[in-house]
Design a protein around this motif. Structure first.
Motif, short mmCIF file in Angstrom:
data_model
loop_
_atom_site.label_atom_id
_atom_site.label_comp_id
_atom_site.label_asym_id
_atom_site.label_seq_id
_atom_site.Cartn_x
_atom_site.Cartn_y
_atom_site.Cartn_z
N TYR A 1 8.72 11.55 3.61
CA TYR A 1 8.22 10.31 3.00
C TYR A 1 7.04 9.72 3.75
O TYR A 1 6.03 9.36 3.14
CB TYR A 1 9.35 9.28 2.89
CG TYR A 1 8.87 7.92 2.50
CD1 TYR A 1 8.35 7.69 1.22
CD2 TYR A 1 8.89 6.85 3.39
CE1 TYR A 1 7.89 6.44 0.85
CE2 TYR A 1 8.43 5.60 3.02
CZ TYR A 1 7.94 5.40 1.75
OH TYR A 1 7.48 4.17 1.38
N VAL A 2 7.12 9.62 5.06
CA VAL A 2 6.06 8.95 5.83
C VAL A 2 4.73 9.70 5.70
O VAL A 2 3.71 9.08 5.37
CB VAL A 2 6.48 8.75 7.29
CG1 VAL A 2 5.32 8.24 8.13
CG2 VAL A 2 7.66 7.80 7.37
N PRO A 3 4.67 11.01 5.93
CA PRO A 3 3.37 11.67 5.75
C PRO A 3 2.88 11.65 4.31
O PRO A 3 1.67 11.53 4.06
CB PRO A 3 3.58 13.10 6.24
CG PRO A 3 5.01 13.26 6.54
CD PRO A 3 5.66 11.92 6.50
N ILE A 4 3.80 11.75 3.36
CA ILE A 4 3.40 11.68 1.95
C ILE A 4 2.82 10.29 1.65
O ILE A 4 1.76 10.16 1.03
CB ILE A 4 4.58 11.99 1.01
CG1 ILE A 4 4.98 13.45 1.12
CG2 ILE A 4 4.26 11.61 -0.43
CD1 ILE A 4 6.27 13.80 0.40
N PHE A 5 3.51 9.25 2.10
CA PHE A 5 3.06 7.87 1.88
C PHE A 5 1.66 7.66 2.44
O PHE A 5 0.76 7.20 1.74
CB PHE A 5 4.05 6.88 2.51
CG PHE A 5 3.64 5.45 2.37
CD1 PHE A 5 3.98 4.74 1.24
CD2 PHE A 5 2.90 4.82 3.36
CE1 PHE A 5 3.59 3.42 1.09
CE2 PHE A 5 2.51 3.50 3.22
CZ PHE A 5 2.86 2.80 2.09
N THR B 1 -5.22 0.32 -4.46
CA THR B 1 -4.34 0.22 -3.29
C THR B 1 -2.90 -0.01 -3.72
O THR B 1 -2.00 0.71 -3.27
CB THR B 1 -4.80 -0.92 -2.35
OG1 THR B 1 -6.13 -0.63 -1.91
CG2 THR B 1 -3.90 -1.03 -1.15
N ALA B 2 -2.67 -1.00 -4.57
CA ALA B 2 -1.30 -1.28 -5.02
C ALA B 2 -0.73 -0.10 -5.79
O ALA B 2 0.44 0.27 -5.60
CB ALA B 2 -1.28 -2.54 -5.87
N ALA B 3 -1.53 0.51 -6.64
CA ALA B 3 -1.05 1.66 -7.41
C ALA B 3 -0.73 2.84 -6.50
O ALA B 3 0.28 3.53 -6.71
CB ALA B 3 -2.09 2.06 -8.46
N SER B 4 -1.54 3.08 -5.48
CA SER B 4 -1.26 4.21 -4.59
C SER B 4 0.02 3.98 -3.80
O SER B 4 0.79 4.91 -3.57
CB SER B 4 -2.44 4.46 -3.65
OG SER B 4 -2.62 3.41 -2.74
N ILE B 5 0.29 2.74 -3.41
CA ILE B 5 1.54 2.45 -2.70
C ILE B 5 2.73 2.63 -3.64
O ILE B 5 3.75 3.20 -3.24
CB ILE B 5 1.51 1.03 -2.09
CG1 ILE B 5 0.45 0.96 -1.00
CG2 ILE B 5 2.88 0.65 -1.54
CD1 ILE B 5 0.18 -0.43 -0.49
#
Length: 162
Positions: free
Chosen positions: A82-86, A66-70
């Motif tokens: 950015y928002v859809p990619i995030f 989770t932390a790595a994906s963020i």
């Protein structure tokens, strides 16, 4: 050629928190691996060692994803998409964790060397320790309540930041 906005050039306020949480989580995981192996051996012999190490390892991988994906998704901060990619990256990480969890449980379920009680206790202790690390890191971080925001400037007055 377009120039990046000032917000895109500076790191997000969540980046230091996530990096610190990953580092401290890794340290706590290493300590738990050693302690789990010793306690697992004392409780259930060699099978207890493998069970404890597996429980701590499964927990560490899932909590780090989770932390790595963020952190990976935050690299696109400032991009118009950015928002859809995030959310695509973070949701993809969660789906990956779900699939990996099912695979890990199916693989470990049939193993003779796995002691289910030791595995469960190691998994729960590791999750609680990881949550404690996240809380301590979050409480020690000094992040402004209105971070990662660029206020608009008055077009008649010009940019007052100079």
């Amino acid at each position: 050629m377009t120039t990046a906005s000032p917000a895109a050039r500076r790191p997000l306020s969540s980046t230091p928190f996530l990096r610190t949480a990953l580092v401290w989580g890794g340290i706590v995981t290493a300590v738990l691996l050693v302690a789990g192996a010793v306690i697992g051996f004392a409780v259930a012999g060699p099978g207890g060692v493998g069970s404890a190490v597996s429980g701590v390892g499964v927990s560490a991988v899932f909590l780090a994803v989770t932390a790595a994906s963020i952190l990976i998704a935050n690299r696109w901060f400032g991009d118009p998409l950015y928002v859809p990619i995030f959310f695509g990256i973070v949701l993809g990480g969660w789906l990956l964790k779900l699939v990996l969890f099912i695979v890990a449980i199916v693989i470990l379920r049939g193993q003779d060397w796995v002691d289910p009680k030791v595995f469960f206790v190691a998994l729960v202790v590791s999750v609680i320790a990881s949550l404690a690390v996240d809380v301590v890191v979050l409480l020690r971080m000094r992040v402004p309540s209105a971070s990662d925001v660029d206020l608009p400037t008055d077009p008649d007055e010009g940019d007052r930041r100079a």
